[in-house]
Enzyme design. Sequence first.
Site, PDB file in Angstrom:
ATOM      1  N   ILE A 236       0.865  -1.186   0.000  1.00 41.84           N
ATOM      2  CA  ILE A 236       0.000   0.000   0.000  1.00 41.84           C
ATOM      3  C   ILE A 236       0.898   1.232   0.000  1.00 41.84           C
ATOM      4  CG2 ILE A 236      -0.257  -0.077   2.531  1.00 41.84           C
ATOM      5  CD1 ILE A 236      -3.111   1.152   2.024  1.00 41.84           C
TER       6      ILE A 236
ATOM      7  N   THR B 114       2.607   7.201   1.760  1.00 42.94           N
ATOM      8  CA  THR B 114       3.571   8.255   2.081  1.00 42.94           C
ATOM      9  C   THR B 114       4.234   8.829   0.836  1.00 42.94           C
ATOM     10  OG1 THR B 114       4.018   7.159   4.183  1.00 42.94           O
ATOM     11  CG2 THR B 114       5.596   8.820   3.464  1.00 42.94           C
TER      12      THR B 114
ATOM     13  N   PRO C  79       7.227  11.953  -0.563  1.00 45.07           N
ATOM     14  CA  PRO C  79       8.449  12.618  -0.072  1.00 45.07           C
ATOM     15  C   PRO C  79       8.190  13.883   0.735  1.00 45.07           C
ATOM     16  CG  PRO C  79       8.759  11.882  -2.333  1.00 45.07           C
ATOM     17  CD  PRO C  79       7.316  11.641  -1.998  1.00 45.07           C
TER      18      PRO C  79
ATOM     19  N   GLY D 295       4.826  13.083   4.425  1.00 45.27           N
ATOM     20  CA  GLY D 295       4.971  12.347   5.672  1.00 45.27           C
ATOM     21  C   GLY D 295       3.632  11.852   6.181  1.00 45.27           C
ATOM     22  N   SER D 296       3.297  12.222   7.416  1.00 40.71           N
ATOM     23  CA  SER D 296       2.052  11.767   8.034  1.00 40.71           C
ATOM     24  C   SER D 296       0.837  12.582   7.596  1.00 40.71           C
ATOM     25  CB  SER D 296       2.177  11.840   9.564  1.00 40.71           C
ATOM     26  OG  SER D 296       3.202  10.981  10.027  1.00 40.71           O
TER      27      SER D 296
ATOM     28  N   GLU E  62      -3.714  -2.054  11.686  1.00 37.95           N
ATOM     29  CA  GLU E  62      -2.299  -1.847  11.384  1.00 37.95           C
ATOM     30  C   GLU E  62      -1.509  -1.592  12.669  1.00 37.95           C
ATOM     31  OE1 GLU E  62       0.624   1.282   8.976  1.00 37.95           O
ATOM     32  OE2 GLU E  62      -1.527   1.281   8.586  1.00 37.95           O
TER      33      GLU E  62
ATOM     34  N   HIS F 166      24.627  -8.029  26.783  1.00 43.99           N
ATOM     35  CA  HIS F 166      25.529  -8.772  25.896  1.00 43.99           C
ATOM     36  C   HIS F 166      26.920  -8.135  25.814  1.00 43.99           C
ATOM     37  CE1 HIS F 166      21.846 -10.721  24.483  1.00 43.99           C
ATOM     38  NE2 HIS F 166      22.572 -11.547  23.765  1.00 43.99           N
TER      39      HIS F 166
END
Length: 389
Positions: free
Chosen positions: A132, A135, A137, A140-141, A254, A350
Amino acid sequence: MAEHSGQAPSRRVYDEEHEAFRELVSRLVVHDVVPEYDTWEQEGSVPLSFYRRLGELGILGIQVPQEWGGSGISSMKYSAVLAEETARHGVVLGALRVHVDIVLPYLLRYANEAQLARIMPGFVSGDTMTAIAITEPDTGSDVAGIRTTAKRVGDHYVLNGSKTFITGGANAGLVLVVCRTAPPKEDDKRYGLSILMVDSSAPGFSVGRKLQKIGLRAQDTAELFFNDVRVPAENLLGAENEAFGYLAHNLAKERLSIAFGAYAAAAAAIEMAKSYTSSRDVFGTPLSGFQNTKFTLAECHTETMAAQALIDRCLELDDAGRLTAVDAAIAKLFCTEVQGRVVDKCLQLHGGYGYVLDYPIARLYADARVTRIYGGTSEVLKSIISKSL
């Protein structure tokens, strides 16, 4: 949940069928994924032949209705099991979850029977992977600011524009493209958006570069370009100019998908840290014997169990058709923030080896950062949650 994945056996969200599916996925990952995973990361994508293998096993069609060749199970619990098992082995199955957790709900809710008859056979078999494209360039949102346009000319739309950060975009045979088919209204900037189902082989459709990301390196993420792409009008998904409402409706699933993936990664990181600290000696003493190790693991376990409880509640709400946008926002916000903290602490246990990609914890660390960005940033989610208070 099964003992081997490090969770409490009293977890009740899964039944015997889910656990049988878990064993299937675990065997698949061990035999078909882990030996090839370094190559997949180097190439930046999962081979299409592997998706076809998933189709053969019925994994792609679990949530697809039986009349379209699937199992007809609407629950997302199988996707959650899949996320837990892949995280446990430190791998990502390319753009699989976009295909089944994000694109499929759009198709099942908004596609008509003729469209489903065309699309579902390839969707279920893995011959046609999907993506899908939202977005851009410069947006954005800001979905309302989408500039990709589709002009109706006779029985076709002519599509022009570009998209970026498109997960699965390089391998997809069918892309759901969100585009502007009418100017926004003065009192409603969200009006005028539509979704076109675009065949990636169409003249004028081109895939740009695969973006080189910090993590999720086996998941192809690409730029897409549309230069006078002719899209049959019959490929319009749902109604013209109403896509903004469709996007808002499907965001809950989602975000739940991202949330249970984040929880799974946190749980996997703890298991990796337990295994490493038990086998690593420092000054003649197992690293697991130091108070700092014990306290750190206790903190991580406590946070992860809280995330698990939230995920289980949301999975049950989703099964009952009662998962709200706010529920999903809360789950994604909390679980992705927990993931970031827990994976970071487990990597610290670690030591220097945690920074080496030979150890799966390093991959989990790199993969974790984006979950607080895509599907709605943590800041956007806080805004949604605050408005509900």
